[in-house]
Scaffold this active site. Structure first.
Site, PDB file in Angstrom:
ATOM      1  N   ASP A   8      -8.433  10.394   5.447  1.00  0.00           N
ATOM      2  CA  ASP A   8      -9.585  11.190   5.010  1.00  0.00           C
ATOM      3  C   ASP A   8     -10.607  11.142   6.152  1.00  0.00           C
ATOM      4  O   ASP A   8     -10.291  10.678   7.264  1.00  0.00           O
ATOM      5  CB  ASP A   8     -10.138  10.691   3.656  1.00  0.00           C
ATOM      6  N   HIS A   9     -11.831  11.583   5.885  1.00  0.00           N
ATOM      7  CA  HIS A   9     -12.851  11.601   6.945  1.00  0.00           C
ATOM      8  C   HIS A   9     -13.171  10.201   7.464  1.00  0.00           C
ATOM      9  O   HIS A   9     -13.417  10.010   8.649  1.00  0.00           O
ATOM     10  CB  HIS A   9     -14.129  12.264   6.421  1.00  0.00           C
ATOM     11  N   CYS A  65      -8.042   5.341   5.228  1.00  0.00           N
ATOM     12  CA  CYS A  65      -9.304   5.811   4.634  1.00  0.00           C
ATOM     13  C   CYS A  65     -10.370   4.780   5.019  1.00  0.00           C
ATOM     14  O   CYS A  65     -10.164   4.019   5.968  1.00  0.00           O
ATOM     15  CB  CYS A  65      -9.186   6.028   3.123  1.00  0.00           C
ATOM     16  N   GLY A  66     -11.496   4.755   4.332  1.00  0.00           N
ATOM     17  CA  GLY A  66     -12.557   3.826   4.716  1.00  0.00           C
ATOM     18  C   GLY A  66     -12.113   2.376   4.613  1.00  0.00           C
ATOM     19  O   GLY A  66     -12.276   1.585   5.544  1.00  0.00           O
ATOM     20  N   THR A  67     -11.556   2.036   3.452  1.00  0.00           N
ATOM     21  CA  THR A  67     -11.108   0.654   3.228  1.00  0.00           C
ATOM     22  C   THR A  67      -9.592   0.509   3.238  1.00  0.00           C
ATOM     23  O   THR A  67      -9.095  -0.620   3.309  1.00  0.00           O
ATOM     24  CB  THR A  67     -11.583   0.178   1.838  1.00  0.00           C
ATOM     25  N   GLY A  68      -8.885   1.597   3.079  1.00  0.00           N
ATOM     26  CA  GLY A  68      -7.424   1.557   2.907  1.00  0.00           C
ATOM     27  C   GLY A  68      -7.040   1.395   1.436  1.00  0.00           C
ATOM     28  O   GLY A  68      -5.878   1.590   1.062  1.00  0.00           O
ATOM     29  N   ILE A  69      -8.013   1.067   0.596  1.00  0.00           N
ATOM     30  CA  ILE A  69      -7.723   0.791  -0.820  1.00  0.00           C
ATOM     31  C   ILE A  69      -7.300   2.071  -1.555  1.00  0.00           C
ATOM     32  O   ILE A  69      -6.275   2.103  -2.241  1.00  0.00           O
ATOM     33  CB  ILE A  69      -8.933   0.130  -1.516  1.00  0.00           C
ATOM     34  N   GLY A  70      -8.098   3.114  -1.408  1.00  0.00           N
ATOM     35  CA  GLY A  70      -7.782   4.373  -2.093  1.00  0.00           C
ATOM     36  C   GLY A  70      -6.413   4.899  -1.678  1.00  0.00           C
ATOM     37  O   GLY A  70      -5.609   5.312  -2.532  1.00  0.00           O
ATOM     38  N   HIS A  98       9.172  -9.043   3.829  1.00  0.00           N
ATOM     39  CA  HIS A  98       9.386  -9.410   2.424  1.00  0.00           C
ATOM     40  C   HIS A  98       9.353  -8.218   1.467  1.00  0.00           C
ATOM     41  O   HIS A  98      10.032  -8.233   0.453  1.00  0.00           O
ATOM     42  CB  HIS A  98       8.331 -10.426   1.970  1.00  0.00           C
ATOM     43  N   ARG A 132      17.132 -12.471  -0.418  1.00  0.00           N
ATOM     44  CA  ARG A 132      16.471 -12.615  -1.725  1.00  0.00           C
ATOM     45  C   ARG A 132      15.385 -11.565  -1.938  1.00  0.00           C
ATOM     46  O   ARG A 132      15.096 -11.179  -3.066  1.00  0.00           O
ATOM     47  CB  ARG A 132      15.910 -14.029  -1.900  1.00  0.00           C
ATOM     48  N   HIS A 133      14.831 -11.102  -0.833  1.00  0.00           N
ATOM     49  CA  HIS A 133      13.768 -10.085  -0.947  1.00  0.00           C
ATOM     50  C   HIS A 133      14.334  -8.751  -1.414  1.00  0.00           C
ATOM     51  O   HIS A 133      13.654  -7.977  -2.088  1.00  0.00           O
ATOM     52  CB  HIS A 133      13.043  -9.934   0.391  1.00  0.00           C
TER      53      HIS A 133
HETATM   54  C1  RB5 Z   1     -14.854   7.593   1.403  1.00  0.00           C
HETATM   55  O1  RB5 Z   1     -16.223   7.441   1.356  1.00  0.00           O
HETATM   56  C2  RB5 Z   1     -14.165   6.323   0.895  1.00  0.00           C
HETATM   57  O2  RB5 Z   1     -14.407   6.151  -0.460  1.00  0.00           O
HETATM   58  C3  RB5 Z   1     -12.688   6.392   1.154  1.00  0.00           C
HETATM   59  O3  RB5 Z   1     -12.464   6.593   2.503  1.00  0.00           O
HETATM   60  C4  RB5 Z   1     -11.863   5.145   0.827  1.00  0.00           C
HETATM   61  O4  RB5 Z   1     -12.424   4.020   1.400  1.00  0.00           O
HETATM   62  C5  RB5 Z   1     -11.474   4.969  -0.570  1.00  0.00           C
HETATM   63  O5  RB5 Z   1     -10.755   4.018  -0.912  1.00  0.00           O
END
Ligand code: RB5
Length: 148
Positions: A8-9, A65-70, A98, A132-133
């Site tokens: 994303d941006h 993305c910003g955190t990689g979480i999304g 693994h 095993r993995h």
């Molecule tokens: C964008 O502002 C941010 O929410 C997105 O890049 C990401 O970090 C979501 O997980």
């Protein structure tokens, strides 16, 4: 090896760096976007890349993305995808050895460029250990079949 990449941006700048590293290492890729730093929604790119990898057209995918979480949340909803959010080279190594991760999720607002480069390098060059993995991966695949 062919890699599907997307961001994303908030991951755009790191994705552009990543493209240079892949070129340096002689690894081919397809960039699924976003193609500018304008605001963009991470699910759109996560779905594009995850589906492309799941269909078998690419060996692996990298999403930023910003955190990689999304990106990791969304990519892991696609059948056959094991997306790993990695913040250091050890996690990158383990996610391949693994978990046989087929998508690497990175946080563009979290990682410095040198660290991100090292993570990508380790992730792309580490093989799945099997053994095993493999049995554990088979349990994930079996569950996915039950859901279908
Ligand atoms: C964008 O502002 C941010 O929410 C997105 O890049 C990401 O970090 C979501 O997980």
């Amino acid at each position: 090896m062919k890699i599907a990449i997307g961001s994303d941006h908030a991951g755009y700048e790191l994705k552009e760096e990543l493209k240079k590293w892949l070129e340096e290492w002689g690894i081919s890729y397809h960039d699924f976007g976003t193609y500018s730093p304008e605001r963009a929604d991470y699910p759109d790119y996560a779905i594009l890349v995850a589906k492309a990898v799941a269909k078998g057209g690419f060996d692996k995918g990298i999403l930023i993305c910003g955190t990689g979480i999304g990106m990791s949340i969304v990519a892991n909803k696609v059948k056959g995808i094991r997306a790993a959010l990695c913040r250091d080279p050890y996690e990158a190594k383990m996610s391949r050895e693994h978990n046989d991760a087929n998508i690497l999720a990175l946080g563009g607002r979290i990682l410095g460029k040198d660290l991100a480069k090292e993570i990508v390098k380790v992730w792309l060059s580490t093989e799945f250990s099997g053994g095993r993995h493999k049995l554990r991966i088979q349990k994930i695949l079996k569950y996915e079949e039950e859901l279908a």
